[in-house]
Design a protein around this motif. Sequence first.
Motif, PDB file in Angstrom:
ATOM      1  N   VAL A  86      -7.883   6.941  -1.125  1.00 48.88           N
ATOM      2  CA  VAL A  86      -9.104   6.344  -1.678  1.00 48.88           C
ATOM      3  C   VAL A  86      -8.747   5.520  -2.919  1.00 48.88           C
ATOM      4  CG1 VAL A  86     -11.308   6.859  -2.825  1.00 48.88           C
ATOM      5  CG2 VAL A  86     -10.605   8.174  -0.810  1.00 48.88           C
ATOM      6  N   ILE A  87      -9.348   4.324  -3.035  1.00 54.05           N
ATOM      7  CA  ILE A  87      -9.035   3.497  -4.201  1.00 54.05           C
ATOM      8  C   ILE A  87      -9.627   4.098  -5.469  1.00 54.05           C
ATOM      9  CG2 ILE A  87      -8.785   1.322  -2.914  1.00 54.05           C
ATOM     10  CD1 ILE A  87     -11.524   0.487  -4.233  1.00 54.05           C
ATOM     11  N   MET A  95      -0.271   9.983 -12.379  1.00 56.78           N
ATOM     12  CA  MET A  95      -0.845   8.637 -12.493  1.00 56.78           C
ATOM     13  C   MET A  95      -0.811   7.948 -11.133  1.00 56.78           C
ATOM     14  SD  MET A  95      -0.253   6.597 -15.905  1.00 56.78           S
ATOM     15  CE  MET A  95      -0.648   7.232 -17.521  1.00 56.78           C
ATOM     16  N   PRO A  96      -1.955   7.510 -10.644  1.00 55.01           N
ATOM     17  CA  PRO A  96      -2.012   6.906  -9.306  1.00 55.01           C
ATOM     18  C   PRO A  96      -1.474   5.472  -9.289  1.00 55.01           C
ATOM     19  CG  PRO A  96      -4.166   6.810 -10.355  1.00 55.01           C
ATOM     20  CD  PRO A  96      -3.260   7.539 -11.308  1.00 55.01           C
ATOM     21  N   PRO A  97      -1.264   4.914  -8.085  1.00 54.93           N
ATOM     22  CA  PRO A  97      -0.777   3.534  -7.974  1.00 54.93           C
ATOM     23  C   PRO A  97      -1.599   2.536  -8.799  1.00 54.93           C
ATOM     24  CG  PRO A  97      -0.760   4.566  -5.818  1.00 54.93           C
ATOM     25  CD  PRO A  97      -1.387   5.550  -6.770  1.00 54.93           C
ATOM     26  N   PHE A  98      -2.926   2.736  -8.871  1.00 54.96           N
ATOM     27  CA  PHE A  98      -3.752   1.798  -9.655  1.00 54.96           C
ATOM     28  C   PHE A  98      -3.308   1.768 -11.119  1.00 54.96           C
ATOM     29  CE2 PHE A  98      -7.482   1.547 -12.570  1.00 54.96           C
ATOM     30  CZ  PHE A  98      -7.637   0.177 -12.526  1.00 54.96           C
ATOM     31  N   ALA A  99      -3.051   2.953 -11.701  1.00 55.98           N
ATOM     32  CA  ALA A  99      -2.627   3.019 -13.101  1.00 55.98           C
ATOM     33  C   ALA A  99      -1.290   2.320 -13.281  1.00 55.98           C
ATOM     34  CB  ALA A  99      -2.539   4.477 -13.552  1.00 55.98           C
ATOM     35  N   GLU A 137      -2.052  -0.727  -3.639  1.00 53.30           N
ATOM     36  CA  GLU A 137      -1.833  -0.781  -5.096  1.00 53.30           C
ATOM     37  C   GLU A 137      -3.028  -0.261  -5.885  1.00 53.30           C
ATOM     38  OE1 GLU A 137      -0.650  -4.625  -6.551  1.00 53.30           O
ATOM     39  OE2 GLU A 137       1.412  -3.868  -6.452  1.00 53.30           O
ATOM     40  N   LEU A 138      -4.200  -0.267  -5.275  1.00 53.44           N
ATOM     41  CA  LEU A 138      -5.419   0.144  -5.996  1.00 53.44           C
ATOM     42  C   LEU A 138      -5.760   1.613  -5.783  1.00 53.44           C
ATOM     43  CD1 LEU A 138      -7.743  -2.950  -5.400  1.00 53.44           C
ATOM     44  CD2 LEU A 138      -6.082  -2.552  -7.218  1.00 53.44           C
ATOM     45  N   ILE A 139      -4.914   2.337  -5.056  1.00 54.71           N
ATOM     46  CA  ILE A 139      -5.194   3.740  -4.751  1.00 54.71           C
ATOM     47  C   ILE A 139      -5.273   4.582  -6.025  1.00 54.71           C
ATOM     48  CG2 ILE A 139      -4.170   5.838  -3.714  1.00 54.71           C
ATOM     49  CD1 ILE A 139      -3.275   4.063  -1.358  1.00 54.71           C
TER      50      ILE A 139
END
Lengths: 142, 154
Positions: B63-64, A14-18, B54-56
Motif C-alpha cells: 500500500v502506498i 522507513m518505507p520506500p516512500f521515506a 517507490e511510493l510504498i
Amino acid sequence: MSDTDTIETVLGFMPPFAKTMGMTVDHMQGGLPVITYDYGPQVMGRPGFLHGGAMSGLMEIAAIAALRVTLGKDESNLKIKPVNITINFMRGGRELRTYALGEVTRIGRRVANVEAKAWQDDPSKPIATVFMNFLLSAPRSA
Amino acid sequence: MNDERPDTSSPQGGFNPGMFQQMMSTHGHSGHLGILYRAHGDSWVELELPYTPELIGDVDTGVIASGPIISLMDNATSLSVWTAIGKFRPQVTLDLRVDYMRPATPGKTVVGRGECYKTTRSMAFVRGIAHDGDPDDPVAHVAGTFIRIENFLG
C-alpha cells in the motif's frame, strides 16, 4: 535500547516512500528520532520553497517513528493505522535542510494521539505542525 | 525558474489547470511523485497519482504511503481555487485535514478531486476526495483553507 540501536530500528522500518524523499534520522532528542531531509527537487513546490505535501510527509514519518519508538519492543507487533492528520502551515519552507520531531500525547487502548513539528534553521520557529490520530490493533494472527 | 510568471491562462481567458499541472509535473515534488492532470470543471480539478513501488508506505501490503496522498490533494485543491476564480492568485496552504477511510489498493492509480466551494478577498475554502476508481468508495476525504499572499515566488 541505546540511541544508536533506536536509530537503526527507525531506519529499518522507513518505507520506500521515506527513502525516495531522502529521509533519514538526524539525531535522537529526548529518546525520540529527529527525521530529516535535504532540500532538493523532490521536495520543491513553488520555486524556492518546500512543497506543503513534502513537509506533511516528513512530519507524518516523524509522528509514526515517535509512536513506534514510544510503544517500544514490547508492543512492536501492534498494528498502527493512521486515521487522520491535521496540518497547520506557519512559514514557507526555504531551500534548507528540514527537521521533524514527533511527540506522543497519549497512548490509549485503541487510539494514539501524536503531534509533530517541522523546522529548518531554528527549532523555536516551526514551519508546520501536525496532529495525528492512530488506531491501534493487535495483529490478527496473534 | 526566472522571475517571469508562467502563462497558464487558456485561450478563452481564465485559468488552465491542465497546462499548470503539466508544468509542475516536469519538476519538483509533484514531478517526483508523478502527479498528472486528469480533468477539471468550473470549480474542481482532478489529478492522478499512478501507482509506483517507490511510493510504498507498507512493505508487507504494498500500500502506498499517505504522504503522497496529502501532496496529491494539496495540489488538486490548490488548482481548484485558481480554476474557480478564473485566474492565478498567489496563495499558500494555511491548513489541511485528511481523513483516511481505507488503504489505497496496491497497483491502482489514485485520483484526487479537489473542489473550491468559497473564496473571499483573502481566503479560499476547499474540500476533496481521493479514490482509486470508484468515487463512491473514497480512500480519503480532505478539507482545507488557502490564504492569499503577495509574492508567490518569494
